[in-house]
Scaffold this motif. Sequence first.
Motif, PDB file in Angstrom:
ATOM      1  N   GLU A 177       0.829  -1.206   0.000  1.00  0.00           N
ATOM      2  CA  GLU A 177       0.000   0.000   0.000  1.00  0.00           C
ATOM      3  C   GLU A 177       0.866   1.260   0.000  1.00  0.00           C
ATOM      4  N   ALA A 178       1.977   1.232   0.728  1.00  0.00           N
ATOM      5  CA  ALA A 178       2.868   2.390   0.779  1.00  0.00           C
ATOM      6  C   ALA A 178       3.458   2.704  -0.593  1.00  0.00           C
ATOM      7  N   CYS A 179       3.744   1.668  -1.368  1.00  0.00           N
ATOM      8  CA  CYS A 179       4.319   1.877  -2.700  1.00  0.00           C
ATOM      9  C   CYS A 179       3.240   2.098  -3.768  1.00  0.00           C
ATOM     10  N   ALA A 180       2.147   1.368  -3.682  1.00  0.00           N
ATOM     11  CA  ALA A 180       1.115   1.446  -4.721  1.00  0.00           C
ATOM     12  C   ALA A 180       0.280   2.710  -4.606  1.00  0.00           C
ATOM     13  N   ASN A 181      -0.010   3.130  -3.368  1.00  0.00           N
ATOM     14  CA  ASN A 181      -0.910   4.270  -3.168  1.00  0.00           C
ATOM     15  C   ASN A 181      -0.375   5.331  -2.224  1.00  0.00           C
ATOM     16  N   GLY A 182       0.784   5.074  -1.614  1.00  0.00           N
ATOM     17  CA  GLY A 182       1.312   6.000  -0.613  1.00  0.00           C
ATOM     18  C   GLY A 182       2.418   6.912  -1.096  1.00  0.00           C
ATOM     19  N   GLY A 183       2.740   6.832  -2.390  1.00  0.00           N
ATOM     20  CA  GLY A 183       3.695   7.778  -2.954  1.00  0.00           C
ATOM     21  C   GLY A 183       5.159   7.457  -2.750  1.00  0.00           C
ATOM     22  N   CYS A 184       5.491   6.243  -2.280  1.00  0.00           N
ATOM     23  CA  CYS A 184       6.920   5.932  -2.120  1.00  0.00           C
ATOM     24  C   CYS A 184       7.350   4.870  -3.126  1.00  0.00           C
ATOM     25  N   ASP A 185       8.650   4.792  -3.346  1.00  0.00           N
ATOM     26  CA  ASP A 185       9.222   3.859  -4.317  1.00  0.00           C
ATOM     27  C   ASP A 185       9.777   2.607  -3.649  1.00  0.00           C
ATOM     28  N   MET A 186      10.098   2.734  -2.363  1.00  0.00           N
ATOM     29  CA  MET A 186      10.696   1.629  -1.617  1.00  0.00           C
ATOM     30  C   MET A 186      10.156   1.701  -0.197  1.00  0.00           C
ATOM     31  N   ALA A 187       9.460   0.662   0.230  1.00  0.00           N
ATOM     32  CA  ALA A 187       8.887   0.628   1.580  1.00  0.00           C
ATOM     33  C   ALA A 187       9.646  -0.403   2.408  1.00  0.00           C
ATOM     34  N   PHE A 239      24.543  -6.183   2.084  1.00  0.00           N
ATOM     35  CA  PHE A 239      23.706  -6.162   0.882  1.00  0.00           C
ATOM     36  C   PHE A 239      22.471  -5.289   1.119  1.00  0.00           C
ATOM     37  N   GLN A 240      21.814  -5.506   2.252  1.00  0.00           N
ATOM     38  CA  GLN A 240      20.619  -4.722   2.561  1.00  0.00           C
ATOM     39  C   GLN A 240      20.950  -3.233   2.655  1.00  0.00           C
ATOM     40  N   ILE A 241      22.073  -2.927   3.256  1.00  0.00           N
ATOM     41  CA  ILE A 241      22.493  -1.531   3.382  1.00  0.00           C
ATOM     42  C   ILE A 241      22.780  -0.932   2.012  1.00  0.00           C
ATOM     43  N   GLU A 242      23.508  -1.669   1.179  1.00  0.00           N
ATOM     44  CA  GLU A 242      23.902  -1.156  -0.134  1.00  0.00           C
ATOM     45  C   GLU A 242      22.693  -0.893  -1.027  1.00  0.00           C
ATOM     46  N   MET A 243      21.693  -1.759  -0.964  1.00  0.00           N
ATOM     47  CA  MET A 243      20.491  -1.544  -1.774  1.00  0.00           C
ATOM     48  C   MET A 243      19.767  -0.265  -1.342  1.00  0.00           C
ATOM     49  N   LYS A 244      19.635  -0.066  -0.048  1.00  0.00           N
ATOM     50  CA  LYS A 244      18.947   1.134   0.445  1.00  0.00           C
ATOM     51  C   LYS A 244      19.751   2.384   0.129  1.00  0.00           C
ATOM     52  N   PHE A 245      21.055   2.322   0.337  1.00  0.00           N
ATOM     53  CA  PHE A 245      21.929   3.461   0.073  1.00  0.00           C
ATOM     54  C   PHE A 245      21.864   3.854  -1.401  1.00  0.00           C
ATOM     55  N   THR A 246      21.911   2.862  -2.291  1.00  0.00           N
ATOM     56  CA  THR A 246      21.891   3.139  -3.726  1.00  0.00           C
ATOM     57  C   THR A 246      20.551   3.731  -4.150  1.00  0.00           C
ATOM     58  N   ALA A 247      19.450   3.167  -3.660  1.00  0.00           N
ATOM     59  CA  ALA A 247      18.124   3.703  -3.999  1.00  0.00           C
ATOM     60  C   ALA A 247      17.990   5.144  -3.531  1.00  0.00           C
ATOM     61  N   TRP A 248      18.479   5.418  -2.343  1.00  0.00           N
ATOM     62  CA  TRP A 248      18.427   6.786  -1.789  1.00  0.00           C
ATOM     63  C   TRP A 248      19.282   7.741  -2.623  1.00  0.00           C
ATOM     64  N   LYS A 249      20.501   7.319  -2.977  1.00  0.00           N
ATOM     65  CA  LYS A 249      21.395   8.171  -3.770  1.00  0.00           C
ATOM     66  C   LYS A 249      20.819   8.435  -5.163  1.00  0.00           C
ATOM     67  N   LEU A 250      20.028   7.495  -5.673  1.00  0.00           N
ATOM     68  CA  LEU A 250      19.405   7.686  -6.984  1.00  0.00           C
ATOM     69  C   LEU A 250      18.168   8.578  -6.910  1.00  0.00           C
ATOM     70  N   GLY A 251      17.803   8.985  -5.715  1.00  0.00           N
ATOM     71  CA  GLY A 251      16.714   9.940  -5.555  1.00  0.00           C
ATOM     72  C   GLY A 251      15.332   9.333  -5.387  1.00  0.00           C
ATOM     73  N   PHE A 252      15.264   8.025  -5.146  1.00  0.00           N
ATOM     74  CA  PHE A 252      13.956   7.410  -4.956  1.00  0.00           C
ATOM     75  C   PHE A 252      13.397   7.727  -3.569  1.00  0.00           C
ATOM     76  N   ARG A 253      12.084   7.700  -3.475  1.00  0.00           N
ATOM     77  CA  ARG A 253      11.385   8.006  -2.226  1.00  0.00           C
ATOM     78  C   ARG A 253      11.312   6.742  -1.375  1.00  0.00           C
ATOM     79  N   VAL A 254      11.929   6.795  -0.211  1.00  0.00           N
ATOM     80  CA  VAL A 254      12.011   5.635   0.684  1.00  0.00           C
ATOM     81  C   VAL A 254      11.214   5.933   1.949  1.00  0.00           C
TER      82      VAL A 254
END
Length: 247
Positions: A109-119, A186-201
């Motif tokens: 719901e956070a991604c589909a209707n809540g305006g974020c790219d990564m929940a 791995f979990q840290i790197e995925m979040k860090f990369t998504a954030w650096k790319l400007g996605f809404r987390v």
Amino acid sequence: MKSDKLVIIPTYNEIENISEMIHAVMGLEGNYHLLVIDDQSPDGTAQQVKKEQKTFSERLFLLQREGKLGLGTAYIEGFQYALARNYDYIFEMDADFSHNPADIPRLYEACANGGCDMAIGSRYITGVNVVNWPMGRVLMSFFASKYVQFITGIPIRDTTAGFVCYRQEVLRAIDLEKIKFIGYAFQIEMKFTAWKLGFRVKEIPIIFTDRTKGTSKMSKHIFREAIFGVIYMKIKSFFRGYQPANA
């Protein structure tokens, strides 16, 4: 039966949990598909998944790998599987019920209707919501995330969380071939990369309950990778231009 949602669960010796987890995910409203990625579990986890496929043939899938190759590489294969089949929402979670499958729709719901790219299913966004962990492990995990925040500047409180929903666009933008860590890092790197790319987390509060069946896969190597990997990742980021992989 086509779906826009795929849950990915890596397994190694999860015979005690896997059938119950499959039925829990299959029982959710919303037509979720489930991909189990098994690293040649000697306890017969993959064989149990195959038995369940007779019931859920159109929604339950299995990838069998040749050995214990690491959590990160399992998720990368799962992400590639999901992107090749054009799923819009891709989830990662553990098989041991430390992540409650009933929380999956909240991440969706956070991604589909809540305006974020990564929940992110977060243990630390509203205090410390961890059940059945010894205090030493709670403190180690909590301060590990604080350490990651301090080193990287990332505005995420539960940086090592393994319960995540990605919009397809996030995984297409990340160059998955360059994600090299296999454990917590791995979990840290995925979040860090998504954030650096400007996605809404966004972090969604969950209650994390330690496994009651099976054995933990945590090791000193995985913890060391997270500690030193974060420093390496931060230094590397100074020399990397963060552009989407599909730009």
